[in-house]
Write a protein that holds these residues in place. Structure first.
Motif: not given
Length: 622
Positions: A78, A127-128, A131-132, A134-135
């Motif tokens: 990351e 990106r972070y 990603k969060k 999507e989670e």
């Protein structure tokens, strides 16, 4: 940027490292640095310094940028890596970018480092956050799927064209279909033909945002029907289009019970009415006419007769007959106008036989009257009415006979319930013996009142505490909060244990055992309303996976109305029995007052007979 940014610099030349620091501090207000030049130091700093960004020289005597990049991707993928080098070779730049570098800056153009740093940090943050997101989406979908699949009620999804796109296991169990047999089919596959017009009528209303709650019938795969309680509302489907969610609860058992209660209540109400009418007839009134008319009404008979017993000469004398007027005219002609006052002589044997049986079935009226009615009358009556059997009822208390009644039934008519016949016999016997009013029976029954909104049941997701201490609400719907008089926000801060009344440790152990063995636990208990009063509820609990951790799916239904109706029906039944079995007014008065004391303050309770003179009333209460 105000947040502290940790930058790891991989560089063997300290002046170059200082240049990197200077350019970074131009764009970052709050940053700190750590400089390494060997692989062991680099790996150690990855985990101890925990950098937000890595700036690495491409070529060094004992270490190199591509190795640093590879190690960073392996251990901390990351963290963005920017290669800073003096080489102007285009192939080198392409190689670095293909290897995964966030950017490539030539030392001769060191001023590009600042913008490269900002871009790398910004891109890494993007990106972070992606990603969060999507989670969070996966977690939300998982929670939805758990609620959908593990719900103890049937849930079905259909698109705006009423095509089934999903159904949970319980809906499949209710209908007998496999999921693949339902998906892609029109909703009419499970809707009986008589209700299919409602699809056309209701779908536009639901798709426009209106929620519908109603009772209807549903088709099973085997062609049978069953009753369901259906809640339908608009939902957004996974593809973004709108559709309809149908929540179905099988109420077949409840409907069967309601029909049985309706049947019993119908006869109970008829018997109560009969008892009241008997009390309204004066002592010298025409009991016989009322008896035959009510027996016909209660049993559905096409013919009924009442005979009074004369103990002086041991005879039963026909006093009243109820049948169609045209048929009665024929019978009068056949008997020479002797249809009434027909006497049946009883001997000791026939007298004991009548006392022994509350009711008996006979093939002919001639047999029932011990030959008093001629066969020609019996044959003519059967031919004109279709009667194929007669049932005789004895009106007696102990060894004392007061009279009898007979009624005729056609072949297609079932025999009346024995309890009904016994009740008729008991009521009539008491009336004939006392020839005075029995206690007037008045009980009002409240019909079942539906207090449902979009989804009437309360749904709550509750945490599982391994220490068996206080558990909390993870989520709940508005109905769950409204049931107890709270807002949703208030409920979220209340421990689950504080809303249930009177539970024991043994009950908790049994519930846990049921969940472990059956995966579901059903029970009845009482919840504490915000105002302090208790609410009886029917609860179904299932273990689900909620956000990656086990939790309890609790579905609660307020059963206050059902409990109240059961209490009313019990009181009504007990008062009716008291009217039948009481030997005097004192017993009847005490029985009625005792039953009503459950609901009313009966300390000043009285029963008045408006038709009785004051001196009679005093006499009765002695």
């Amino acid at each position: 940027m105000d947040t502290l940014t940790r930058i790891l610099i991989v560089e063997d030349c300290m002046p170059d490292a200082e240049l990197n620091k200077r350019e970074a501090m131009k764009v970052l207000k709050n940053c700190t640095f750590e400089v390494v030049e060997t692989e062991p130091d680099f790996l150690n700093s990855l985990f101890s310094f925990k950098p937000h960004l890595i700036l690495s020289d491409y070529s060094m005597p004992v270490f190199d940028g591509l190795t640093a990049l590879s190690l960073a991707i392996e251990h901390t993928p990351e963290i963005p890596v920017i290669i800073v080098t003096g080489s102007v070779n285009e192939d080198t730049a392409v190689e670095c970018m293909k290897a995964g570098a966030a950017n490539y800056v030539i030392k001769q153009h060191i001023k590009r480092l600042g913008p490269a740093i900002l871009h790398a940090i910004s891109e890494n943050k993007r990106r972070y956050e992606h990603k969060k997101a999507e989670e969070a989406l996966r977690e939300s979908e998982s929670r939805y799927r758990n609620l959908f699949d593990l719900s103890p009620v049937g849930i079905l999804l259909q698109d705006e064209n009423n095509t089934i796109i999903d159904a949970n296991e319980n809906y499949c169990r209710l209908t007998g279909y496999q999921k693949q047999e339902l998906i892609g089919k029109h909703i009419s596959i499970i809707v009986p033909a008589m209700y299919r017009n409602s699809i056309i009528e209701n779908s536009p209303r639901i798709l426009s945002g209106q929620q519908l709650h109603h009772e209807t019938e549903c088709n099973r795969k085997d062609g049978t029907f069953f009753s369901i309680e259906l809640t339908e509302s608009r939902v957004t489907l996974p593809n973004g289009s709108i559709g309809i969610m149908s929540i179905a609860n099988d109420i077949s058992k409840r409907k069967t019970t309601e029909k049985e209660l309706e049947f019993k209540n119908k006869h109970l109400q008829m018997l109560s009415g009969y008892a009241i009418k008997l009390t309204e007839i004066p002592a010298n009134g025409d009991y016989g006419k009322l008896i035959v008319e009510e027996i016909k009404k209660i049993t559905g008979a096409v013919f009924a007769a009442y005979s009074e017993y004369n103990p002086k000469d041991s005879t039963l004398i026909t006093k009243d007959v109820s049948v169609d007027q045209k048929i009665l005219s024929v019978l009068v002609k056949l008997t020479g106008n002797k249809i009434l006052n027909v006497a049946s002589q009883l001997n000791d044997e026939t007298y004991r036989l009548i006392l022994k049986n509350d009711s008996s079935s006979f093939d002919s009226l001639t047999d029932l009257t011990f030959g008093a009615v001629p066969q020609i009358v019996d044959i003519s009556l059967k031919r004109m009415t279709g009667i194929n059997r007669f049932i005789g009822i004895s009106f007696n208390l102990g060894d004392e006979l007061f009279g009898t009644s007979s009624f005729g039934l056609r072949k297609d008519q079932p025999d009346p319930d024995k309890d009904v016949i016994q009740s008729i016999a008991r009521l009539t016997s008491l009336t004939l013996r006392r020839k005075k009013a029995e206690e007037e029976f008045i009980r009002s029954e409240k019909r079942y009142h539906e207090l449902f909104d979009a989804y009437k049941d309360g749904i709550a997701i509750i945490s599982i505490n391994p220490d068996n201490k206080e558990t909390s609400f993870l989520d709940l719907n508005t109905s769950a909060a409204a049931m107890l008089g709270y807002t949703r926000a208030e409920m979220m801060g209340i421990p689950m244990q504080t809303i249930e009344s009177g539970y024991t440790e043994q009950q908790l152990i049994q519930r846990r055992m049921d969940l472990e063995q059956k995966a579901v636990c059903n029970f009845e208990t009482e919840f504490i309303h915000k105002s302090g009063h208790l609410i009886p509820v029917e609860v179904s609990v299932t273990v689900i996976n909620y956000g990656g951790v086990p939790a309890l799916l609790n579905i609660s239904r307020d059963i206050s109305e059902r409990r109240f109706r059961e209490q009313l029906q019990k009181i009504q039944f007990n008062i009716a029995n008291a009217m039948i079995n009481a030997d005097n007014l004192h017993q009847l008065y005490e029985a009625v007052r005792s039953e009503l004391s459950v609901l009313l303050d009966t300390r000043n309770f009285f029963i008045a007979f408006l038709t009785l003179k004051p001196e009679c009333f005093r006499l009765l209460l002695r």
